[in-house]
Scaffold this motif. Structure first.
Motif, short mmCIF file in Angstrom:
data_model
loop_
_atom_site.label_atom_id
_atom_site.label_comp_id
_atom_site.label_asym_id
_atom_site.label_seq_id
_atom_site.Cartn_x
_atom_site.Cartn_y
_atom_site.Cartn_z
N GLU A 52 52.15 40.25 42.39
CA GLU A 52 51.12 39.97 41.40
C GLU A 52 50.76 41.24 40.65
N GLU A 53 50.62 41.11 39.36
CA GLU A 53 50.19 42.23 38.55
C GLU A 53 48.87 42.78 39.08
N LYS A 54 48.80 44.11 39.24
CA LYS A 54 47.57 44.74 39.71
C LYS A 54 46.76 45.18 38.50
N HIS A 55 45.69 44.48 38.26
CA HIS A 55 44.82 44.80 37.14
C HIS A 55 43.99 46.02 37.48
N GLY A 89 39.05 38.23 42.65
CA GLY A 89 39.70 38.68 41.43
C GLY A 89 39.30 40.09 41.05
N GLU A 90 39.61 40.45 39.80
CA GLU A 90 39.25 41.76 39.24
C GLU A 90 38.44 41.53 37.97
N ALA A 123 39.94 38.39 36.12
CA ALA A 123 41.32 38.03 36.44
C ALA A 123 41.38 37.48 37.86
N PHE A 128 42.83 35.76 41.30
CA PHE A 128 44.14 35.66 41.94
C PHE A 128 44.12 34.91 43.27
N THR A 175 46.68 36.31 35.76
CA THR A 175 47.39 37.25 36.63
C THR A 175 48.87 36.90 36.61
N HIS A 219 52.81 37.13 37.60
CA HIS A 219 53.41 37.27 38.92
C HIS A 219 54.88 36.87 38.88
#
Length: 837
Positions: free
Chosen positions: A518-521, A595-596, A677, A679, A713, A715
């Motif tokens: 998963e993209e790390k924000h 989330g972020e 965001a 997840f 997010t 991925h």
């Protein structure tokens, strides 16, 4: 051949004159670590095993070692003459103080044999008269040694000494080999019909005699019932309960410990003088109508019930009134008394009943303790203990605990069979919405389903209390704190500290076939607790002020101090959930999201200005000037080439450092520019496994969220056994990090068993400048030596606590139970402080 049986946990006292062969006997039958000799202790304190002047100090050491071993639950053998009553008395008292049994083994050899043996030992020069005196002391002791307090006295003479064998006798309470599954049943008190109802509800198949009476039961899945005592008195059919339970125990499908009511009934049946009260009169009357054969069988059964059982490798202890950890597996009058009656303060309440000390509140043991004795309206977990007496005979319920599932099953009483002296509700039930500092203060062990017990030290709890009391959100919203996340193993690749290859290989070696990247924000970790309506917030979280949610940081602080901003954020997220139809799809009125919150500067603006921007500004101001000066010096022919090269590199690193953190800063005004965001769906109503669903489930549901407040997010899914799949994911990671992006998080696609990390982060080369400084790439060799074990262990413990909090929340447990696990995460994240401050 003579067989000597000694308890597996006991003190064994060898008795005999010098030269009787005690040390030889001990070496033959016991490991050397179990034998503590007076000679050895003399050597410890005097460097001479025969220094009789050191005897008092030697025995002080001997008693200390013996006491320590007994406290730790270890069989211990004392090798000393012990021919005098005073010496034996002190050892018997020492064993009793640690609630263990004590046996004596007497080696009775002729005086001339002992004298001859000592004559062959040059280190024994004390003369034959000493043996003569010891022999006289022994002869005086033999006639009354059985009254010294020993469980058994084994006297060996002649050939029996060499022919004897010693075997360990397992304690009656020790059934640790039984691993279940178990159905543990609370106080029945003669409610035979309700017991039949409960067993049927639990899936048991009853066996009946010709008269239709239940005389046994078996479970098709091979479960074992365990009764916590108080089968009799007060209710309408104590003989019927005994007949059923006795049949189950005889068939091996049940175990039963003694309750105080069985203990008193047996004394009455044995003709002892007892006060006929508290329902005893009903049992006596009902038994009088039974055949003599049954009465005698019931009396023998109840008389043979023991105080408690240790089950499942010691992880489960069953005692009627409970049992503190120091008494587990022990045998003494006070252990049995505690197991039958609990611990009382010596006072009585307004109803004339004894006030019981709340031992469970102080319990920190590793074993789960299941008990009854004191009726309560509802069974609740307190420090890994649970009371199953829910007052069936008083019109309450008959309750059972399924183990290891930890599931409570109860059936209602058919009527009030006996009016209680004290109302069932009087001071027995805790307000589920009230938190108590005692729940989190001091050193504690928090039981988790996923990771066993997690220890929380007092000094960490003190620090967390400071944070919680000064900065945290309303604790009713604080139902989860995320765990720390460990980085991937250090990469050996040139120029890299972290790389996806190590993450993929770690999970592959752990048997995880598929992972999600998963993209790390680069934002701030945020937990969103959302209620569909104010009524739902009040019903589940106890918040009745009209608010409908809260968004807090990973340390439990509110994301925005401005109530209007917080309300706008909560309402925006609730609207996104509503638009996606998740309330209806998940059949819930509340939801917890992980989330972020973006951008990073929305929450960390002050940190960026004070810690990062100041460094970047100073470097960008100073380093170009230094480069110019060095370049001029080089132009005049000075040998500054290496310094000039390093300074230019530092100026380039400073620019990269500034670009790295600036990427995550953007102006925001109120909620304009802010996004969330998501997840993971952490919890919803009635779905205890939501956090353990496959990641595809989470990503699919969250992928339907949309709106100005939502950032998706991205991925990819990776097969860890496929080189092609790994390479594609690595290329994706390089595209994320190539222009300064933070990187990605790699998680098992499905819940993984064992000590598998819940996720590892793989961060990009340029992003890591924010973590390790502008010039970190010049010290990669040193950084590769960083120790990640502590971080990984912490991540696993915090993850287990987080999953436990969510399971308790979704399972409808009271707030204080949820908060216990949440607070533990914060404590593990807090720097320890002296709890006295």
């Amino acid at each position: 051949m003579v067989e000597i049986s000694v308890p597996a946990l006991s003190l064994v006292v060898l008795v005999g004159v010098s030269g009787s062969g005690k040390s030889t006997f001990a070496r033959k039958h016991f490991p050397p670590t179990q034998v503590i000799s007076s000679d050895f202790c003399r050597g410890l304190v005097a460097d001479d095993e025969n220094d009789q002047a050191a005897t008092p100090d030697a025995f002080d050491v001997l008693h200390y070692i013996v006491g320590t071993r007994l406290r730790r639950g270890l069989l211990t053998v004392v090798d000393a003459t012990n021919v005098q009553w005073e010496a034996r008395k002190r050892l018997v008292e020492l064993a009793r103080s640690h609630d263990v049994l004590v046996d004596a083994i007497v080696l009775d050899v002729p005086e001339e044999v002992a004298v001859a043996r000592n004559a062959l030992r040059p280190d024994r020069d004390f003369g034959a008269h000493v043996i003569t005196r010891q022999r006289k002391d022994l002869r005086r002791s033999l006639s009354k040694i059985s009254r010294d307090g020993f469980r058994r006295v084994h006297v060996l003479r002649g050939e029996d000494i060499d022919a004897a064998t010693v075997v360990r006798e397992k304690a009656w309470t020790d059934r640790r080999e039984l691993t279940g599954p178990f159905d543990l049943v609370g106080d029945v008190h003669g409610c035979r019909a309700e017991l039949e109802d409960l067993l049927t509800e639990l899936g048991w198949e009853l066996r009946r005699d010709e008269a239709g009476r239940p005389v046994g039961a078996a479970h098709p899945q091979g479960r074992t019932a365990v009764f916590v005592g108080d089968l009799v008195d007060r209710g309408p059919d104590s003989p019927g309960v005994l007949r059923l339970v006795m049949g189950m125990v005889a068939a091996g499908t049940a175990l039963c410990v003694s309750g105080n009511h069985e203990n008193k009934l047996v004394r009455a049946l044995n003709g002892r003088k007892v006060t006929v009260s508290h329902g005893l009169e009903r049992s006596l009357e009902q038994l009088a109508a039974e055949p003599e054969e049954f009465r005698e069988a019931a009396r023998a059964f109840m008389d043979g019930l023991i105080s408690h059982y240790q089950l499942d490798g010691g992880r489960l202890v069953v005692a009627h009134a409970g049992l503190k950890e120091a008494y587990h597996g022990r045998a003494s009058g006070r252990v049995r008394s505690f197991a039958l009656y609990g611990d009382t303060t010596g006072e009585t309440d307004e109803y004339g009943l004894p006030v019981r000390y709340p031992w469970a509140k102080d319990y920190r043991g590793r074993a789960m303790v299941v008990y009854g004795h004191t009726p309560i309206p509802d069974s609740e977990w307190v420090n890994n203990t649970i009371c199953l007496d829910t007052g069936c005979v008083f019109g309450g319920r008959l309750t059972a605990l399924r183990y290891p599932e930890r599931e409570l099953v109860a059936v209602p009483a058919r009527q009030v069979w006996y009016e209680p002296v004290r109302p069932l509700q009087a001071g027995t039930r805790r307000d589920p919405g009230v938190l108590d500092i005692g729940d989190v203060q001091g050193t504690r062990y928090v039981e988790t389903r996923a990771g066993g017990k997690v220890k929380i030290r007092e000094e960490n709890a003190a620090a967390a209390l400071e944070i919680m009391s000064r900065f945290a959100v309303d604790p009713r919203w604080l139902v989860y704190l995320p765990p720390t996340m460990a980085p991937a193993a250090t990469s050996p690749l040139e120029g890299h500290l972290e790389h996806p290859a190590e993450a993929f290989e770690e999970f592959h070696q752990a048997g995880v076939a598929e992972v999600v990247c998963e993209e790390k924000h680069m934002g701030s970790r945020a937990i969103a607790v959302l209620a569909r309506t104010p009524e739902a917030a009040a019903a589940r979280f106890g918040v009745g002020d009209g608010t409908r949610g809260m968004v807090h940081t990973r340390t439990g602080r509110p994301f925005f101090d401005d109530p209007a901003l917080m309300a706008g954020l909560v309402d925006g997220l609730r609207a996104a959930v509503s638009a996606a139809g998740l309330w209806e799809e998940l059949r819930t009125d509340w939801i917890v999201l992980d989330g972020e919150l973006l951008p990073w500067s929305a929450k960390a603006g002050g940190l960026i200005r004070e810690q990062y921007a100041s460094v970047g500004a100073a470097a960008r101001a100073a380093l170009p000037e230094a480069v110019a000066v060095l370049a001029a010096a080089a132009g005049r022919g000075l040998d500054v080439g290496d310094l000039l090269h390093r300074t230019r590199a530092r100026a380039d690193n400073a620019a990269r450092f500034r670009d790295a953190y600036a990427r995550y800063c953007r102006p925001v005004s109120g909620l304009s520019g802010v996004s969330f965001a998501p997840f993971q769906i952490l919890a919803v109503e009635g779905r205890a496994t939501a956090a353990e669903e496959p990641h595809a489930w989470h990503l699919d549901a969250l992928g339907r969220l949309s709106g100005d407040l939502i950032t998706p997010t991205r991925h990819v899914v990776v097969s860890t056994g496929s080189a092609e799949s790994r390479e594609a994911a690595t290329a994706w990671w390089e595209s994320l990090t190539g222009d300064g992006g933070e990187g990605m998080v790699v998680k098992p696609a499905h819940p993984a068993a064992g000590r598998v990390q819940p996720g590892v982060k793989v961060r990009g080369r340029e992003y890591l400048r924010i973590i390790y400084g502008p010039d970190y790439t010049g010290g990669l060799d040193r950084l590769r030596g960083r120790f990640l074990g502590k971080k990984r262990s912490l991540a696993l413990r915090e993850h287990a606590l987080g999953m436990e909090a969510l399971a308790r929340l979704a399972g409808g447990e009271p707030l204080w139970r949820v908060h216990e696990a949440v607070f533990a995460v914060l404590a593990l994240e807090s720097e320890p402080v002296d709890p006295r401050l």
